[in-house]
Design a protein around this motif. Structure first.
Motif, PDB file in Angstrom:
ATOM      1  N   VAL A 182       0.869  -1.289   0.013  1.00  0.00           N
ATOM      2  CA  VAL A 182      -0.019  -0.078   0.013  1.00  0.00           C
ATOM      3  C   VAL A 182       0.696   1.187  -0.222  1.00  0.00           C
ATOM      4  O   VAL A 182       0.576   2.151  -0.763  1.00  0.00           O
ATOM      5  N   PRO A 183       1.726   1.516   0.807  1.00  0.00           N
ATOM      6  CA  PRO A 183       2.702   2.597   0.913  1.00  0.00           C
ATOM      7  C   PRO A 183       3.394   3.025  -0.386  1.00  0.00           C
ATOM      8  O   PRO A 183       3.084   4.182  -0.906  1.00  0.00           O
ATOM      9  N   ASP A 184       3.813   1.677  -1.095  1.00  0.00           N
ATOM     10  CA  ASP A 184       4.499   1.806  -2.571  1.00  0.00           C
ATOM     11  C   ASP A 184       3.383   2.355  -3.449  1.00  0.00           C
ATOM     12  O   ASP A 184       3.486   3.259  -4.555  1.00  0.00           O
ATOM     13  N   ALA A 185       2.246   1.914  -3.526  1.00  0.00           N
ATOM     14  CA  ALA A 185       1.249   2.112  -4.337  1.00  0.00           C
ATOM     15  C   ALA A 185       0.773   3.554  -4.288  1.00  0.00           C
ATOM     16  O   ALA A 185       0.417   4.184  -5.174  1.00  0.00           O
ATOM     17  N   CYS A 186       0.869   4.080  -3.169  1.00  0.00           N
ATOM     18  CA  CYS A 186       0.404   5.642  -2.837  1.00  0.00           C
ATOM     19  C   CYS A 186       1.522   6.320  -3.541  1.00  0.00           C
ATOM     20  O   CYS A 186       1.358   7.565  -4.083  1.00  0.00           O
ATOM     21  N   ARG A 187       2.921   5.994  -3.220  1.00  0.00           N
ATOM     22  CA  ARG A 187       3.853   6.844  -3.989  1.00  0.00           C
ATOM     23  C   ARG A 187       3.881   6.609  -5.637  1.00  0.00           C
ATOM     24  O   ARG A 187       3.952   7.572  -6.224  1.00  0.00           O
ATOM     25  N   PHE A 188       3.495   5.472  -5.861  1.00  0.00           N
ATOM     26  CA  PHE A 188       3.388   5.287  -7.262  1.00  0.00           C
ATOM     27  C   PHE A 188       2.333   6.189  -8.155  1.00  0.00           C
ATOM     28  O   PHE A 188       2.640   6.507  -9.162  1.00  0.00           O
ATOM     29  N   THR A 189       1.202   6.372  -7.346  1.00  0.00           N
ATOM     30  CA  THR A 189       0.111   6.851  -8.043  1.00  0.00           C
ATOM     31  C   THR A 189       0.145   8.293  -7.499  1.00  0.00           C
ATOM     32  O   THR A 189      -0.482   9.169  -8.278  1.00  0.00           O
ATOM     33  N   GLY A 190       0.665   8.697  -6.362  1.00  0.00           N
ATOM     34  CA  GLY A 190       0.698  10.148  -5.741  1.00  0.00           C
ATOM     35  C   GLY A 190      -0.765  10.192  -5.166  1.00  0.00           C
ATOM     36  O   GLY A 190      -1.154  11.586  -4.803  1.00  0.00           O
TER      37      GLY A 190
END
Length: 112
Positions: free
Chosen positions: A48-56
């Motif tokens: 989840v944290p990486d997905a947030c960074r990936f999409t903004g």
């Protein structure tokens, strides 16, 4: 030939410029290329944290999209893995409508 290159954790190749002085005193600089077998790959899923960074997008928005079925996840033990392809499709859907509000926008905020 001297090959110097590095791979960051985000799978982005970083090339390091190398300067050397030849035996005859001539100085030269070059940027070595990685071996042709070095491929930059994208993960199938991410946490989840990486997905947030990936999409903004924020964590709460990501969970809202997951609950609405707009982003696909896979649970492996306690880990929530967000499928990278699902994130790309989400961005493409929003891009296709030009970023304008449509049927898949968030519910409006209610005044307190």
């Amino acid at each position: 030939m001297l090959d110097i290159w590095a791979i960051r954790s985000t799978d982005v190749l970083i090339y390091i410029s190398v300067s050397c002085v030849l035996l005859n005193g001539v100085s030269m600089s070059f940027i070595p290329q990685p071996p042709s077998s070095a491929l930059v790959t994208e993960p199938i899923s991410m946490r989840v944290p990486d997905a947030c960074r990936f999409t903004g997008i924020s964590r709460s928005t990501l969970y809202l999209l997951i609950s609405r079925g707009e982003i696909e996840i896979v649970k492996v033990g306690a880990a929530t893995l967000v499928l990278t392809e699902s994130l790309r499709e989400l961005i493409e859907r929003h891009r296709a409508r030009g970023g304008k509000p449509g049927s898949d926008t968030y519910p409006p905020h209610k005044p307190i």
